[in-house]
Design a protein around this motif. Structure first.
Motif, PDB file in Angstrom:
ATOM      1  N   SER A 146       7.657 -15.155  18.723  1.00 31.61           N
ATOM      2  CA  SER A 146       7.672 -16.651  18.592  1.00 31.61           C
ATOM      3  C   SER A 146       7.386 -17.217  17.384  1.00 31.61           C
ATOM      4  O   SER A 146       7.051 -16.279  16.255  1.00 31.61           O
ATOM      5  CB  SER A 146       6.602 -17.325  19.704  1.00 31.61           C
ATOM      6  OG  SER A 146       5.254 -17.197  19.137  1.00 31.61           O
ATOM      7  N   GLY A 148       6.636 -21.066  14.873  1.00 31.10           N
ATOM      8  CA  GLY A 148       6.500 -22.529  14.704  1.00 31.10           C
ATOM      9  C   GLY A 148       4.919 -22.755  14.183  1.00 31.10           C
ATOM     10  O   GLY A 148       4.426 -22.143  13.384  1.00 31.10           O
ATOM     11  N   ASN A 190      11.717 -21.311  21.209  1.00 30.24           N
ATOM     12  CA  ASN A 190      11.392 -21.957  19.860  1.00 30.24           C
ATOM     13  C   ASN A 190      11.917 -21.080  18.652  1.00 30.24           C
ATOM     14  O   ASN A 190      12.477 -21.401  17.718  1.00 30.24           O
ATOM     15  CB  ASN A 190       9.971 -22.399  19.727  1.00 30.24           C
ATOM     16  CG  ASN A 190       9.964 -23.389  18.455  1.00 30.24           C
ATOM     17  OD1 ASN A 190      10.817 -24.111  18.368  1.00 30.24           O
ATOM     18  ND2 ASN A 190       8.863 -23.285  17.743  1.00 30.24           N
ATOM     19  N   GLU A 193      15.506 -20.788  18.284  1.00 25.56           N
ATOM     20  CA  GLU A 193      16.102 -22.124  17.563  1.00 25.56           C
ATOM     21  C   GLU A 193      15.978 -22.053  16.202  1.00 25.56           C
ATOM     22  O   GLU A 193      16.616 -22.613  15.416  1.00 25.56           O
ATOM     23  CB  GLU A 193      15.363 -23.460  18.087  1.00 25.56           C
ATOM     24  CG  GLU A 193      15.717 -23.591  19.670  1.00 25.56           C
ATOM     25  CD  GLU A 193      14.607 -24.772  20.251  1.00 25.56           C
ATOM     26  OE1 GLU A 193      13.987 -25.472  19.321  1.00 25.56           O
ATOM     27  OE2 GLU A 193      14.705 -25.140  21.230  1.00 25.56           O
TER      28      GLU A 193
END
Length: 406
Positions: A146, A148, A190, A193
């Motif tokens: 992941s 972010g 995420n 993206e």
């Protein structure tokens, strides 16, 4: 910690038990405090370890079983850790048969570093995705990624402190790993993206926004990323006294006495209390920091009277979990199960009534043998434990103001 760095000094030996996020972090503030940054997370889970632990605990005596298990586990985990270190990652923590790694970077570098972490993941799967053990059982690894915004939360007091990372990226990395099967790598929604999609071949997962990775076109990109990471500012190293707040006393004694850390490895009967806190959706980072800190202070105070210790604090999709252990080296007492149950009632009453933005408090209490020992690589490892119950498990779940024994 740079791969191959010296571990001959006391501070080097102690620093090997904590991540770079702590070694080079800002701890000038009073606890509790929050530090936010951007990064990429890798969560690797080893399947087959529980069965392997049971095999060693039943086929041999406890001492020999612990030695064999330690060698098998650390050889496998150590190889995975080394790959993460080579690719510039930071091992945040170990949880028995799993590890969480971080690439802390600037926001505009997230796409490039996702590609780097993905290359690392595929390398791990290619080289160590499946490993046969000497007792005929297989170890396999599944990986979730992941990326972010991430927040580091530090809680505790002037005697002992704990850190954990929270945020959407932390929630998503566990969800991605849960979607992975053995030998697979999954990108969270995420992460998908934010990544460079032109370089990654993927396979869609039915009814999910996360994706399964098939292949990666890497070429010379690796060297561009490693150059960036080598020049990434880390800051000054913290003092040895800070690291001491994060380590178990038995481990500190072993380091101070200059004894091999392998001596700490054992299959040990203990009682464990799992405290899981789930928060209201309206809770922000400040709310979570305050609630986790208050819970930590109360839990530490309650279990300290019975020589219990908080072994891990972590936050994933099911909320914040405190892993409390009664019976670690130097802490053995009679009536551990009674003490654990008494502690569980007190902790439940406090957390359900006093914590900010609390939605649900659930507690499990269980007794049995666990593997306790130093897990990881020579330059990055932790003292941790993994449950390996082969007999009946007794769990207490608080429901409202009552308890149910199963």
């Amino acid at each position: 910690m740079a791969l191959g760095s010296s571990d001959s000094t006391t501070i080097g030996k102690v620093a090997a038990h904590v991540p770079d996020l702590i070694v080079y972090g800002d701890f000038s503030q009073e606890v509790p405090f929050i530090e936010s940054f951007d990064g990429v997370l890798l969560f690797a889970d080893i399947s087959g370890f529980t069965a392997l632990t049971e095999k060693f605990s039943t086929d041999t005596n406890l001492d020999r079983g612990a030695d064999q298990l330690t060698q098998t586990l650390n050889h496998y985990v150590g190889d995975i850790v080394e790959e993460v270190l080579i690719y510039g990652g930071d091992i945040l923590n170990f949880a028995g048969d799993a590890l969480l790694a971080l690439w802390k970077v600037q926001r505009n570098q997230l796409s490039d570093i996702i590609t780097l972490a993905l290359k690392c993941s595929l390398r791990i799967q290619e080289e160590y995705g499946v490993r046969e053990t000497e007792v005929g059982l297989e170890l396999r690894v599944k990986i979730g990624l992941s990326a972010g915004h991430i927040s580091k939360v530090v809680v505790g007091d002037n005697k002992h402190q704990y850190f954990l990372v929270i945020g959407r990226a932390v929630d998503e990395v566990r969800l991605a790993q849960n979607l992975a099967k053995a030998s697979e790598v999954i990108l969270s929604p995420n992460c998908w993206e934010l990544c460079n999609r032109n370089m990654i071949e993927i396979e869609r997962i039915k009814d999910e926004r996360a994706v399964k990775v098939g292949n990666l076109e890497f070429d010379e990109f690796f060297w561009k990323c490693t150059d960036y990471l080598q020049n990434y500012p880390t800051g000054e190293s913290n003092s040895e006294s800070l690291f001491l707040l994060l380590l178990h006393p038995a481990l500190l004694f072993q380091i101070d006495d200059n004894q091999p850390l392998e001596y700490l490895s054992e299959l040990r009967p203990v009682t464990i209390v799992f405290v899981n806190l789930q928060f209201d959706e309206s809770a922000n980072t400040l709310h979570l920091c305050k609630a986790i800190h208050d819970a930590n202070v109360k839990i530490s105070d309650v279990i300290h009277a019975f020589s219990g210790k908080i072994n891990k604090v972590f936050m994933f999709d099911k909320g914040c979990t405190f892993l409390c252990v009664f019976g670690l080296p130097g802490d053995k007492q009679a009536d551990e199960s009674t003490h654990a149950l008494e502690s569980a009632f007190k902790i439940f009453n406090f957390c359900s009534e006093k914590l900010m933005k609390i939605k649900l408090v659930s507690i499990g209490v269980t007794s049995g043998p666990v593997f306790c020992g130093v897990v990881g690589h020579r330059v990055r490892h932790e003292y941790t434990g993994t449950v390996c119950f082969s007999g009946p498990v007794h769990v207490w779940y608080p429901l409202g103001t009552h308890g149910v024994c199963v």
